[in-house]
Design an enzyme around this catalytic site. Structure first.
Site, PDB file in Angstrom:
ATOM      1  N   ARG A  60      48.808 -16.451   7.983  1.00  0.00           N
ATOM      2  CA  ARG A  60      48.027 -16.294   9.203  1.00  0.00           C
ATOM      3  C   ARG A  60      48.164 -14.896   9.804  1.00  0.00           C
ATOM      4  NH1 ARG A  60      43.723 -16.527  10.354  1.00  0.00           N
ATOM      5  NH2 ARG A  60      43.751 -18.535   9.305  1.00  0.00           N
ATOM      6  N   LYS A  79      39.306   1.560  25.727  1.00  0.00           N
ATOM      7  CA  LYS A  79      39.183   0.120  25.969  1.00  0.00           C
ATOM      8  C   LYS A  79      39.545  -0.603  24.681  1.00  0.00           C
ATOM      9  CE  LYS A  79      35.763   0.660  29.635  1.00  0.00           C
ATOM     10  NZ  LYS A  79      34.371   0.382  30.085  1.00  0.00           N
ATOM     11  N   LYS A  87      36.999  12.369  35.335  1.00  0.00           N
ATOM     12  CA  LYS A  87      35.984  11.371  35.640  1.00  0.00           C
ATOM     13  C   LYS A  87      35.554  11.461  37.105  1.00  0.00           C
ATOM     14  CE  LYS A  87      36.302   7.377  33.576  1.00  0.00           C
ATOM     15  NZ  LYS A  87      35.178   7.529  32.594  1.00  0.00           N
ATOM     16  N   GLU A 128      33.106  14.336  33.180  1.00  0.00           N
ATOM     17  CA  GLU A 128      32.017  13.367  33.304  1.00  0.00           C
ATOM     18  C   GLU A 128      31.073  13.787  34.418  1.00  0.00           C
ATOM     19  OE1 GLU A 128      32.877   8.970  33.409  1.00  0.00           O
ATOM     20  OE2 GLU A 128      32.147   9.229  35.465  1.00  0.00           O
ATOM     21  N   ASP A 186      27.026  10.437  31.833  1.00  0.00           N
ATOM     22  CA  ASP A 186      27.284   9.030  32.125  1.00  0.00           C
ATOM     23  C   ASP A 186      26.028   8.285  32.531  1.00  0.00           C
ATOM     24  OD1 ASP A 186      28.990   6.762  32.528  1.00  0.00           O
ATOM     25  OD2 ASP A 186      28.899   7.127  34.684  1.00  0.00           O
TER      26      ASP A 186
END
Length: 300
Positions: free
Chosen positions: A106, A141, A173, A203, A224
């Protein structure tokens, strides 16, 4: 142009990750099902096979899982990380004491299915923009503790890595700009603070901020949540700032690189890439990738 070598996963990194996963799975008493039903001298041969088309990632992690459980187990890879495989393809053969084969199954499959899923999903994004010069990138992320592995899988799928963490590049940012007081000032402060090897990206959310940013010459500007029309305008502004004709724009190393980001989907990435941006970053390739269906079947 020299073809890029396939990425490799450092063996020590693989071992630490797999060891932690095995300890989590074995708990306090080990694999009680296998210990109760399988004798210590019983042997087995098993094949890992993919049940759907995809890109393989994580074979070394699977190999490590079986080795750590029982060093005498033989793990023969029948494919390599980065291979595109068809449904039904056998990617590994495992043979040895049955207890070890079953107890490591597994954990080995979990790593393979998760990372192959990311590599496969990344490949779908990369294929959509293969006719352009743009590269699809991952972000920060990622699942905590698995970032290096997930970014490895992204590269195997034909994507590029963004920064690994807060320490390897500057990304200014909107909140940094709000607190520090301005785009150009934040860029200059970052240049003054960091060494010459640290890239500086900022950004922006519109052409006015883009124009201001270019006066401070960042390495990269992140555009962005801009649609294709605004992205094309940004590319034209960048070319104009550096005095570049359209024919010379893509190849000129002096210019600022442009990265598009924000709600990028498989349905929208082609149109974004065709605007002329250099990079397209999306969390989808790590956070929304489905696992690749891989099974292990034992034949005595």
């Amino acid at each position: 142009m020299t073809a890029a070598l396939r990425p490799e996963l450092p063996a020590l990194l693989a071992e630490e990750q797999v060891k932690a996963a095995l300890l989590e799975d074995l708990g306090r008493a080990g694999d009680v099902t296998t210990l109760a039903t399988i004798g210590p001298d019983m042997t087995a041969t098993a094949h890992m096979s993919v049940r759907e088309a995809g890109v393989i990632a994580g074979l070394e992690l699977a190999r490590t899982a079986f080795r750590l459980i029982d060093p005498s187990i033989r793990f023969e890879a029948l494919a390599a990380d980065g291979d595109r495989v068809a449904p039904g393809t056998a990617i590994a053969q495992i043979s040895g004491r049955a207890r070890g084969v079953l107890s490591a199954e597994r954990v080995g499959l979990n790593f393979l299915m998760h990372l192959s899923g990311i590599a496969t999903y990344t490949a779908k994004f990369a294929d959509e923009i293969a006719h352009t010069a743009a590269k699809v990138c991952c972000t920060r992320k990622t699942i905590p503790g698995l970032r290096a592995l997930e970014k490895y899988a992204v590269r195997l799928g034909g994507g590029s890595n963004h920064r690994y963490g807060l320490d390897d590049a500057v990304l200014i940012k909107d909140n940094h700009i709000a607190v520090s007081g301005g785009v150009a000032g934040a860029i200059r402060a970052a240049r003054a603070y960091c060494g010459h090897l640290v890239k500086v990206e900022v950004e922006v959310d519109g052409v006015a901020q883009l124009r201001e940013a270019l006066t401070a010459a960042p390495d990269v500007v992140l555009l962005d949540n801009m649609g294709p029309d605004l992205l094309r305008e940004a590319v034209a502004i960048n070319a104009g700032h550096w005095g570049l004709a359209a024919a010379d724009y893509a190849a000129d190393p002096r210019r600022t690189l442009l990265e598009a980001s924000g709600n990028v989907k498989i349905e929208t990435i082609r149109a974004i890439a065709e605007t002329g941006v250099d990079y397209i970053s999306t969390s989808k390739i790590t956070m929304a990738a489905p696992t690749l269906d891989i099974g292990l079947d034992v034949s005595i």
